[in-house]
Design an enzyme around this catalytic site. Structure first.
Site, PDB file in Angstrom:
ATOM      1  N   SER A  65       0.810  -1.227   0.000  1.00  0.00           N
ATOM      2  CA  SER A  65       0.000   0.000   0.000  1.00  0.00           C
ATOM      3  C   SER A  65       0.842   1.275   0.000  1.00  0.00           C
ATOM      4  O   SER A  65       1.626   1.503  -0.910  1.00  0.00           O
ATOM      5  CB  SER A  65      -0.937  -0.078   1.200  1.00  0.00           C
ATOM      6  OG  SER A  65      -1.802   0.998   1.234  1.00  0.00           O
ATOM      7  N   ASN A 372      -8.105   8.850   6.681  1.00  0.00           N
ATOM      8  CA  ASN A 372      -7.000   8.699   5.727  1.00  0.00           C
ATOM      9  C   ASN A 372      -7.460   8.503   4.275  1.00  0.00           C
ATOM     10  O   ASN A 372      -6.636   8.336   3.385  1.00  0.00           O
ATOM     11  CB  ASN A 372      -6.078   7.560   6.162  1.00  0.00           C
ATOM     12  CG  ASN A 372      -6.777   6.201   6.182  1.00  0.00           C
ATOM     13  OD1 ASN A 372      -7.754   5.983   5.480  1.00  0.00           O
ATOM     14  ND2 ASN A 372      -6.273   5.285   6.995  1.00  0.00           N
ATOM     15  N   PRO A 499      -1.559   1.454  19.384  1.00  0.00           N
ATOM     16  CA  PRO A 499      -0.458   0.790  18.679  1.00  0.00           C
ATOM     17  C   PRO A 499      -0.840   0.620  17.213  1.00  0.00           C
ATOM     18  O   PRO A 499      -1.984   0.272  16.911  1.00  0.00           O
ATOM     19  CB  PRO A 499      -0.360  -0.574  19.379  1.00  0.00           C
ATOM     20  CG  PRO A 499      -1.700  -0.806  19.998  1.00  0.00           C
ATOM     21  CD  PRO A 499      -2.324   0.529  20.244  1.00  0.00           C
ATOM     22  N   GLY A 501      -1.202  -1.089  13.615  1.00  0.00           N
ATOM     23  CA  GLY A 501      -1.373  -2.481  13.181  1.00  0.00           C
ATOM     24  C   GLY A 501      -0.469  -2.794  12.001  1.00  0.00           C
ATOM     25  O   GLY A 501      -0.408  -3.941  11.553  1.00  0.00           O
ATOM     26  N   THR A 502       0.215  -1.791  11.466  1.00  0.00           N
ATOM     27  CA  THR A 502       1.008  -2.030  10.253  1.00  0.00           C
ATOM     28  C   THR A 502       2.489  -1.678  10.408  1.00  0.00           C
ATOM     29  O   THR A 502       3.292  -2.023   9.563  1.00  0.00           O
ATOM     30  CB  THR A 502       0.462  -1.186   9.077  1.00  0.00           C
ATOM     31  OG1 THR A 502       0.572   0.189   9.437  1.00  0.00           O
ATOM     32  CG2 THR A 502      -0.969  -1.527   8.752  1.00  0.00           C
ATOM     33  N   ARG A 507       0.876   5.281  17.500  1.00  0.00           N
ATOM     34  CA  ARG A 507       0.399   6.516  16.860  1.00  0.00           C
ATOM     35  C   ARG A 507      -0.279   7.418  17.896  1.00  0.00           C
ATOM     36  O   ARG A 507      -0.989   6.935  18.776  1.00  0.00           O
ATOM     37  CB  ARG A 507      -0.599   6.196  15.754  1.00  0.00           C
ATOM     38  CG  ARG A 507       0.030   5.440  14.613  1.00  0.00           C
ATOM     39  CD  ARG A 507      -0.832   5.492  13.363  1.00  0.00           C
ATOM     40  NE  ARG A 507      -0.401   4.481  12.423  1.00  0.00           N
ATOM     41  CZ  ARG A 507       0.633   4.598  11.593  1.00  0.00           C
ATOM     42  NH1 ARG A 507       1.350   5.706  11.591  1.00  0.00           N
ATOM     43  NH2 ARG A 507       0.958   3.615  10.764  1.00  0.00           N
TER      44      ARG A 507
HETATM   45  C1  16G Z   1      -4.359  -0.529   6.968  1.00  0.00           C
HETATM   46  C2  16G Z   1      -5.849  -0.550   6.860  1.00  0.00           C
HETATM   47  C3  16G Z   1      -6.406   0.850   6.987  1.00  0.00           C
HETATM   48  C4  16G Z   1      -5.963   1.435   8.308  1.00  0.00           C
HETATM   49  C5  16G Z   1      -4.482   1.354   8.445  1.00  0.00           C
HETATM   50  C6  16G Z   1      -4.104   1.704   9.845  1.00  0.00           C
HETATM   51  C7  16G Z   1      -7.179  -1.993   5.477  1.00  0.00           C
HETATM   52  C8  16G Z   1      -7.429  -2.468   4.102  1.00  0.00           C
HETATM   53  N1  16G Z   1      -6.235  -1.086   5.575  1.00  0.00           N
HETATM   54  O1  16G Z   1      -3.782   0.211   5.937  1.00  0.00           O
HETATM   55  O2  16G Z   1      -7.785   0.747   6.961  1.00  0.00           O
HETATM   56  O3  16G Z   1      -6.336   2.772   8.399  1.00  0.00           O
HETATM   57  O4  16G Z   1      -4.050   0.020   8.214  1.00  0.00           O
HETATM   58  O5  16G Z   1      -2.751   1.539  10.002  1.00  0.00           O
HETATM   59  O6  16G Z   1      -7.787  -2.425   6.440  1.00  0.00           O
HETATM   60  P1  16G Z   1      -2.105   1.620  11.400  1.00  0.00           P
HETATM   61  O7  16G Z   1      -2.704   0.517  12.246  1.00  0.00           O
HETATM   62  O8  16G Z   1      -0.656   1.470  11.125  1.00  0.00           O
HETATM   63  O9  16G Z   1      -2.438   2.968  11.942  1.00  0.00           O
HETATM   64 ZN    ZN Z   2      -3.611   1.275   0.199  1.00  0.00          ZN
END
Ligand code: 16G
Ligand code: ZN
Length: 530
Positions: A65, A372, A499, A501-502, A507
């Site tokens: 992404s 976002n 925390p 998720g990615t 945050r």
């Molecule tokens: C992913 C999620 C998005 C969310 C983001 C949060 C999907 C398809 N994508 O990109 O919706 O806003 O994670 O990221 O679910 P974070 O947990 O790092 O803040």
């Molecule tokens: Zn994306």
């Protein structure tokens, strides 16, 4: 079960070569691309089992992404075009981390527990983004799928929403649309053109816009749109793939930095759009007459769509329940506007599309957007039927029928499976055109509270746990009280920590009435987390 079915799953080329624990998070697996080879291979195996379990085609998207080029990732898409079922996220995590010696036995265990009939044929539809690492990872997934004798449809370079679209079309035998990329472009552009009719410009709306494609796969799709919409929508494309992916450009950069992306010229009052690296997020922005950068994010899109749908429902006389779903990141200004001015019910859920999607299903027409820029609109089948029948009913006045017809047609413009930057953009363009609005008029509908997001690197982000749609910290004990104390000093202040998720970070979000205070508020809260 055929005893030999899993005989060949041991594969030295795709053996696990490191001990890093990898997790299927909010949007699948996402990490440095060079540690993902065995994960892709194993997800190829798992996709075959999932397809057999669901007796339908499964999607497999290779993308990270909005992350920078060195990262990559993978997510699985269920037959209805939705994200992988939550219970299978745990299965995916376990399979990705199991030692090679236990791979076959875990696959047998999954098949037994999930009651999978291994004689059922399996199909996996694969897509990938433009990262250098994607073809290598694609091969790993293909080997996994073929090892378990799954059929493959390789779509090549596609946006994430295009993959979702093709998965749902394949499984519904074309009733949602033609399961090809051509079908995708035709569906979106045909209805866009028919709603717009012969008036290209309307009131203060003009058909020119500048689009930042983050140097991602979305640029390919935008070029197709340009071709299909020539003379209708004048899209000037920037960051079309020649530069670095997501580097100082794209929807995430623009949203978080609240700044002009690289290469997009600073032209006053021109409507600009940024999409992310796999084209499932979109935000708008412009430079005002004082050279100030102005952002119109997912909250703005949601409110614009909600106001349009509300208007069409009222004019048509259709009685359908409209609702809007947001997350904690939604600007307080937007939530006030939705509740107090639009008077549309609004719900707040935790971050991640699957949570918003699920909640939106509760409404006849559910609009969901993350700030976002990730979001869409979903319609209950019964609601679609009611709208369709209403347009055919001879007793309604022409005005009522016209509004209902617009509602019926606009449904076709929307990719209901998942947030789709391009479909969302065409929807926004349609609404601005219908209202005769330029981007300044759109922005005037309400005021955003000044806001700030920060990332904090910590030793273990999982010590922070939250509740109440991530707006309240449960642990570490006492943290929430300290946040409350700080926030209470700022008029209309609000802040939360969660925390990611990615990414391996925490945050911090903060908003308050005065722009001169917002950085201070964010830093004060962030300092509690270090
Ligand atoms: C992913 C999620 C998005 C969310 C983001 C949060 C999907 C398809 N994508 O990109 O919706 O806003 O994670 O990221 O679910 P974070 O947990 O790092 O803040
Ligand atoms: Zn994306």
């Amino acid at each position: 079960m055929e005893p030999n079915y899993f005989r060949d799953v041991a594969n030295a080329k795709y053996s696990k070569k490191h001990d890093e624990h990898i997790e299927y998070g909010t949007a699948g697996f996402r990490t440095k691309s060079n540690i993902l080879n065995h994960v892709l291979y194993r997800m190829g195996l798992l996709a075959v089992l999932r397809s057999k379990a669901k007796k339908g085609a499964i999607g497999l998207m290779i993308t990270a992404s909005h992350n920078l080029e060195p990262d990559n990732g993978i997510k699985l898409v269920d037959p209805a075009g939705e994200m992988l079922e939550v219970s299978w996220e745990t299965i995916a995590t376990n399979l990705a981390n199991v030692p090679d010696s236990e791979l076959a036995s875990m696959l047998i265990e999954i098949s037994t527990k999930e009651n999978i009939d291994l004689s059922v044929p399996a199909t996996v539809i694969i897509g990938r983004d433009t990262r250098i690492s994607s073809p290598i990872l694609l091969n790993a997934a293909l080997v996994g799928i073929k090892t378990l004798h799954g059929e493959v449809t390789d779509l090549g370079l596609v946006t994430t929403p295009q993959l979702h679209y093709i998965v749902v079309c394949t499984n519904t035998k074309g009733s949602y649309g033609d399961p090809t990329l051509q079908g995708y472009y035709l569906k979106l552009t045909a209805v866009f053109k028919s709603i717009r009719g012969n008036t290209i410009n309307n009131g203060n709306y003009t058909s020119t816009l500048m689009l930042d494609a983050a140097n991602g796969v979305g640029a390919i799709a935008v070029k197709e749109l340009q071709r299909h919409l020539e003379g209708m929508l004048d899209i000037k494309l920037f960051n079309d793939g020649c530069g670095d992916l997501n580097y100082m450009c794209g929807a995430d950069f623009v949203k978080v930095q609240q700044a002009l992306p690289l290469n997009v010229p600073s032209e006053r009052n021109v409507r600009c759009v940024s999409i992310d690296g796999d084209a499932d997020r979109v935000v708008y922005f412009y430079i005002d007459k004082n050279d100030k950068f102005c952002l119109l994010d997912g909250d703005r899109i949601a409110t614009l769509v909600a106001s349009y749908f509300k208007e069409l429902l009222e004019t048509s006389g259709l009685v359908l329940q409209l609702g809007l779903v947001q997350t904690a990141y939604a600007n307080g200004g937007s939530t006030d506007y939705i509740s107090n001015v639009l008077k549309v019910p609004v719900a707040c859920v935790q971050t991640g599309v699957k949570h918003l999607h699920k909640k939106a299903l509760e409404f006849d027409i559910g609009i969901y957007f993350e700030a976002n820029g990730h979001g869409t609109v979903i319609f209950k089948d019964t609601a679609k039927e009611i709208i369709k029948n209403y347009t055919k009913n001879k007793t309604h006045s022409a005005t009522k029928k016209e509004a209902a017809t617009k509602l019926r047609d606009v449904i076709d413009l929307i990719n209901e499976t998942v947030g789709d930057a391009l479909s969302d953009m065409l929807l926004v363009e349609t609404i601005l055109h219908a209202k005769g609005w330029n981007i300044i008029e759109w922005q005037k509908s309400y005021n955003d509270l000044p806001n700030k997001q920060l990332k904090v690197r910590v030793k273990d982000r999982n010590v922070i746990t939250t509740t109440n749609a991530e707006r309240y910290c449960l642990t570490p004990v006492g943290l929430q009280n300290k946040i409350d104390e700080i926030v209470s000093k700022y008029p209309r202040g609000r802040s939360f920590v969660r925390p990611s998720g990615t990414e391996d970070i925490v945050r911090v979000y903060a908003e308050c009435e005065n722009s001169s205070d917002v950085d201070k508020l964010a830093i004060e809260v962030a300092s509690l987390v270090y």
